[in-house]
Structure formats: C-alpha cells, structure tokens
Design a protein around this motif. Sequence first.
Motif, mmCIF file in Angstrom:
data_model
loop_
_atom_site.group_PDB
_atom_site.id
_atom_site.type_symbol
_atom_site.label_atom_id
_atom_site.label_comp_id
_atom_site.label_asym_id
_atom_site.label_seq_id
_atom_site.Cartn_x
_atom_site.Cartn_y
_atom_site.Cartn_z
ATOM 1 N N UNK A 39 3.605 0.789 -5.082
ATOM 2 C CA UNK A 39 3.116 0.201 -4.257
ATOM 3 C C UNK A 39 3.734 -1.081 -4.046
ATOM 4 N N UNK A 40 3.613 -1.686 -2.844
ATOM 5 C CA UNK A 40 4.688 -2.834 -2.338
ATOM 6 C C UNK A 40 3.561 -3.633 -1.672
ATOM 7 N N UNK A 41 3.779 -4.933 -1.724
ATOM 8 C CA UNK A 41 2.796 -5.853 -0.783
ATOM 9 C C UNK A 41 2.795 -5.631 0.496
ATOM 10 N N UNK A 42 4.146 -5.294 1.127
ATOM 11 C CA UNK A 42 4.144 -5.014 2.628
ATOM 12 C C UNK A 42 5.357 -4.083 3.067
ATOM 13 N N UNK A 43 5.195 -3.218 4.070
ATOM 14 C CA UNK A 43 6.434 -2.661 4.491
ATOM 15 C C UNK A 43 7.319 -3.587 5.122
ATOM 16 N N UNK A 73 2.969 3.462 -1.593
ATOM 17 C CA UNK A 73 1.783 2.911 -1.327
ATOM 18 C C UNK A 73 1.623 1.564 -0.572
ATOM 19 N N UNK A 74 1.353 1.112 0.444
ATOM 20 C CA UNK A 74 1.049 -0.158 0.987
ATOM 21 C C UNK A 74 -0.392 -0.194 1.937
ATOM 22 N N UNK A 75 -0.844 -1.451 1.934
ATOM 23 C CA UNK A 75 -2.023 -1.731 2.492
ATOM 24 C C UNK A 75 -1.467 -2.310 4.042
ATOM 25 N N UNK A 76 -0.846 -1.307 4.751
ATOM 26 C CA UNK A 76 -0.571 -1.099 6.035
ATOM 27 C C UNK A 76 -0.937 0.102 6.906
ATOM 28 N N UNK A 97 2.181 6.388 1.908
ATOM 29 C CA UNK A 97 0.732 6.492 2.245
ATOM 30 C C UNK A 97 0.239 5.234 2.489
ATOM 31 N N UNK A 98 -0.464 4.930 3.486
ATOM 32 C CA UNK A 98 -0.967 3.703 4.102
ATOM 33 C C UNK A 98 -2.474 3.667 3.807
ATOM 34 N N UNK A 99 -2.585 2.457 2.977
ATOM 35 C CA UNK A 99 -3.996 2.336 2.648
ATOM 36 C C UNK A 99 -4.540 1.046 3.615
ATOM 37 N N UNK A 100 -4.666 1.245 4.895
ATOM 38 C CA UNK A 100 -5.077 0.332 5.799
ATOM 39 C C UNK A 100 -5.995 -0.633 5.669
ATOM 40 N N UNK A 101 -7.063 -0.163 5.034
ATOM 41 C CA UNK A 101 -8.236 -1.004 4.554
ATOM 42 C C UNK A 101 -8.341 -1.543 3.311
ATOM 43 N N UNK A 102 -7.143 -1.245 2.508
ATOM 44 C CA UNK A 102 -7.317 -1.504 1.117
ATOM 45 C C UNK A 102 -7.991 -0.826 0.241
#
Length: 159
Positions: A39-43, A73-76, A97-102
């Motif tokens: 997982x990364x903090x942001x794309x 995975x990122x929260x994007x 993988x996009x975890x848009x809402x976290x």
Amino acid sequence: MAISPGQRIPAATVNEMRDGVQAVDTAKLFEGRKMVLFAVPGAFTPTCSAKHLPGFVAHFADFKARGYDVACLSVNDAFVMGAWGESQQVPEGLHMLADGNGEFTRALGLELDGTAFGMGLRAQRFALAAEDGVVTHVAVEAPGEFKVSSAEAMLEAIG
C-alpha cells in the motif's frame, strides 16, 4: 489495531479498472492463493511513483515465479489507480486496487491521518504477504521511511 500474522484478511469491497470500474471482494481476492499486497499513501506521489510501485513492477516476474500474485492498494479512486498503473507500465495481472473510502485500509488497521497535509485519510506505507487469506508477514514503514515494504524486502521475507 493493525493486522498481524495469523489473522485473516478482512472482507471489504475495493475497486479495480478492468473494462470499467469493477468491484473486488478482498476476501475472495485473497482466497486460495498466495498474495503480496503493498500500500502507498497516494498514487502519483514522489516515493510511491519513483520507488515503491516501480520496484514491484520490476520484480513482478520474481513474485510470480515464487507463486505469488501482487496487488497495490491506495486510498484513491479506481480512475486514478488505473491512470497511475498505465503511466507506470504496470504488467497485466498486477492488481491496482482503489480503496476510495478507506474501508479496507481501516479494516486492516493501517490508516494514516493526512488531514494536516490536506490529504485526508490515507493508507500507511506497508506490505503484507498472505496465503489463502491468512496473513503470514506484515511490514509497516515508519513515517517518512521506505525500507521494509519494498519489493526487495518482500521477496526476502517470502523466501
């Protein structure tokens, strides 16, 4: 509390760009396979784009040779993750993988409060390995670090 070895990957819904936005059930994604999730903090952010994702792209065949699938995975949102994957020439089969809402990130207990930087909820920089949905290794970076969650560190961890 952060997920730890021996625990099962929590069920949540994330998204992935494959012929449009596709919902992905995390429990089903990890079921019956070996998987490395990082997982990364942001794309499109500096360390994520210059080091973290490129390392997994460069070593994708090494993970596959050891029987592991790989997911980022990122929260994007899925559109951002899809565009980032294209810009980074992510190979077919490396899940973006996009975890848009976290939701999944919170279920893992690995969220990061980036509100002081105008970023809202994000994922901590981490990597984990799992077999048939059960975590076997977790590596969470200290703030500002990039050591234990790299592709090279994960290849060493999984043997």
